[in-house]
Design a protein around this motif. Sequence first.
Motif, PDB file in Angstrom:
ATOM      1  N   THR A 176       0.607  -1.098   0.529  1.00  0.00           N
ATOM      2  CA  THR A 176      -0.340  -0.639   0.102  1.00  0.00           C
ATOM      3  C   THR A 176       1.137   0.925  -0.129  1.00  0.00           C
ATOM      4  OG1 THR A 176      -0.399  -0.174   2.505  1.00  0.00           O
ATOM      5  CG2 THR A 176      -1.861  -1.144   1.395  1.00  0.00           C
ATOM      6  N   GLY A 181      -5.655   2.457   4.764  1.00  0.00           N
ATOM      7  CA  GLY A 181      -6.370   2.361   4.358  1.00  0.00           C
ATOM      8  C   GLY A 181      -8.677   2.957   4.097  1.00  0.00           C
ATOM      9  N   TYR A 211      -6.735  -3.947   3.291  1.00  0.00           N
ATOM     10  CA  TYR A 211      -6.435  -4.403   1.401  1.00  0.00           C
ATOM     11  C   TYR A 211      -7.494  -4.377   1.133  1.00  0.00           C
ATOM     12  CZ  TYR A 211      -3.279  -5.418  -2.006  1.00  0.00           C
ATOM     13  OH  TYR A 211      -2.138  -4.992  -3.255  1.00  0.00           O
TER      14      TYR A 211
END
Length: 295
Positions: A176, A181, A211
């Motif tokens: 990432t 997130g 994710y």
Amino acid sequence: MNWVERISLVIEYVEQNLDGEISIDKAAIIACCSKFHLHRIFFSYFDITFSEYVRRRRFTLAAADVISTQATIVDIAMKYGYTSPNAFTRSFRKMHGVNPSEVRSANAKIATYSKASFPLEPIEAERMEYKIVEKPSFNIVGKSKRFEFDDFTKNGKKFWKEYVGSDDYKSLCELTNGKPGLVTGSPLLSAYFPDEKNEQDRFLDVLGVEYGFGEKVKEFKAHNVPAATYAEFDCSYRGAMKTNRYIYGKWFSATGYERDGGKPDIVSYFPMPWRHFSEMRLRWWVPVIKTSENA
């Protein structure tokens, strides 16, 4: 019943069965909660795991039997649930520093671990504010390991410290590139999944990143976090243990909330540039449900 009453009943169950079978499953039923929740509550109150408490209490009484009775070591071992005298002797020596036979043949000093009791010193936290938040389901992708609760308290920190220094961890972070997130707002997470169906007393510890659904990553496994209502607490990395002990040792008892079954606890990490690692901000999400008293 409040939590002090529940844990007091668990302690009485232990005391009445020190020379018999003691089951964490039975103890959890007595406390009207899951095994995972009982472990956390018990550890928060007494700073010792449930199984270690049972072991110490058993060997306190076993030592008294060695000293004050003429029973054989084999019979005493059998009385306290050990079919192998050698295993009994090893465990006895671990607590008392001497073998059972040495206690009888010499004036050896032995350790004593008293029955747990209330009241206890108040469990304080760095910050006690909380809020209740609703969050949708999301995925965590990362490294995982199953721990028994005793093993986690002894070796969990060392295991994850070694992992964070590995190339595997660097690859995880690159998934990432440090972006937070969408659900958690955090670049790095820990999740603690209870494993109530397993006969062994374990939970799954995951360190990873949030994710997207449907995105596959060969190197890491995805773990789904179901939608839940959470009690949210903030603290620093330095104060994380105190905050967790406060949540399980005082907050649940004070508010009347119950932990929501098999859903995981979530810890979000928020690194601070140019600040020491111990000052990193953390956020605890503990899944909760309302009881009839606070509905």
